[in-house]
Design an enzyme around this catalytic site. Sequence first.
Site, PDB file in Angstrom:
ATOM      1  CG  ASP A  28      49.405  42.115  42.945  1.00 25.48           C
ATOM      2  OD1 ASP A  28      48.355  41.596  43.089  1.00 25.48           O
ATOM      3  OD2 ASP A  28      49.158  43.525  42.700  1.00 25.48           O
ATOM      4  CD  GLU A  54      47.515  43.873  34.029  1.00 25.92           C
ATOM      5  OE1 GLU A  54      46.432  43.963  32.982  1.00 25.92           O
ATOM      6  OE2 GLU A  54      47.118  43.869  35.097  1.00 25.92           O
ATOM      7  CG  ASN A  81      45.663  34.630  30.137  1.00 27.93           C
ATOM      8  OD1 ASN A  81      45.613  34.466  31.226  1.00 27.93           O
ATOM      9  ND2 ASN A  81      44.830  34.434  29.108  1.00 27.93           N
ATOM     10  CG  ASP A 108      37.341  41.996  34.099  1.00 36.46           C
ATOM     11  OD1 ASP A 108      36.056  41.999  34.231  1.00 36.46           O
ATOM     12  OD2 ASP A 108      37.678  42.714  33.185  1.00 36.46           O
ATOM     13  CE  LYS A 112      27.059  41.120  29.076  1.00 34.18           C
ATOM     14  NZ  LYS A 112      27.405  41.656  27.685  1.00 34.18           N
ATOM     15  CG  ASP A 144      35.164  46.966  43.922  1.00 31.62           C
ATOM     16  OD1 ASP A 144      35.883  46.205  43.207  1.00 31.62           O
ATOM     17  OD2 ASP A 144      34.618  48.076  43.207  1.00 31.62           O
TER      18      ASP A 144
END
Length: 236
Positions: A28, A54, A81, A108, A112, A144
Amino acid sequence: MHQVLPESPVFEGKGKVFEDPSLPLYVDLGCGGGRFLLQLAVEHKGKANFMGVEIRKILADRANHWRTEFNVSNAYFVGGNINVPGAWEKIFNEYPGPISGVSVLMPDPWFKKRHAKRRILTPGLISTIVGFMEEGGGVYIQSDVRLVAEDMRAKLCQEPRLDDITNSLDSAIKIEAQGELNTNDENAMDLHDLRQSWLWLRENPTGFMTDREDYVMRQGGNVWRALFRKKKEMPS
């Protein structure tokens, strides 16, 4: 943007992170606090291992605390990362079992234009993931934010070793796309026609929900979900 290269987990011998590293591995990416992955690990203990990656190391460390506290020996979390060059290989090169699934859930959105390159799923990362994955392995995405879900799905559709199986599943439904698509990713394919044919999964196929997913659904919002499978290689 964090450029922290993840650690290399120990899979064999003293200090190994999984009790049985020969089991299939589910990964994940952007696992947050790890609750979703810990639930999956408990449900499938003895059948599969689960690795969360993460970017915020403090969350990965906290998830490992809960892993130890509740003796979830088939889950482990790495901070760093995944888009730093060589990061995926550093984590997974030595894993002895097959990689059977990868998910990117509620990433995330980086709205922009100047930040679009920070989105977690890049063509390069997708190619690396698929190269490591066993035939029939799954890539599951959800967001979402419609723009983000469509952007991820478009990039995965461009990977020739993957099949988008979403529309063929019984739980697939139509979620109307309203307004013009305004993707900030210059490498994304033209979605204006393609997206009209897309269905989306009604529910999370794992049987569990992330914290964000649960919140959005309780508020009556939409979650766009899609599932891909790695194709079987044709004999040469």
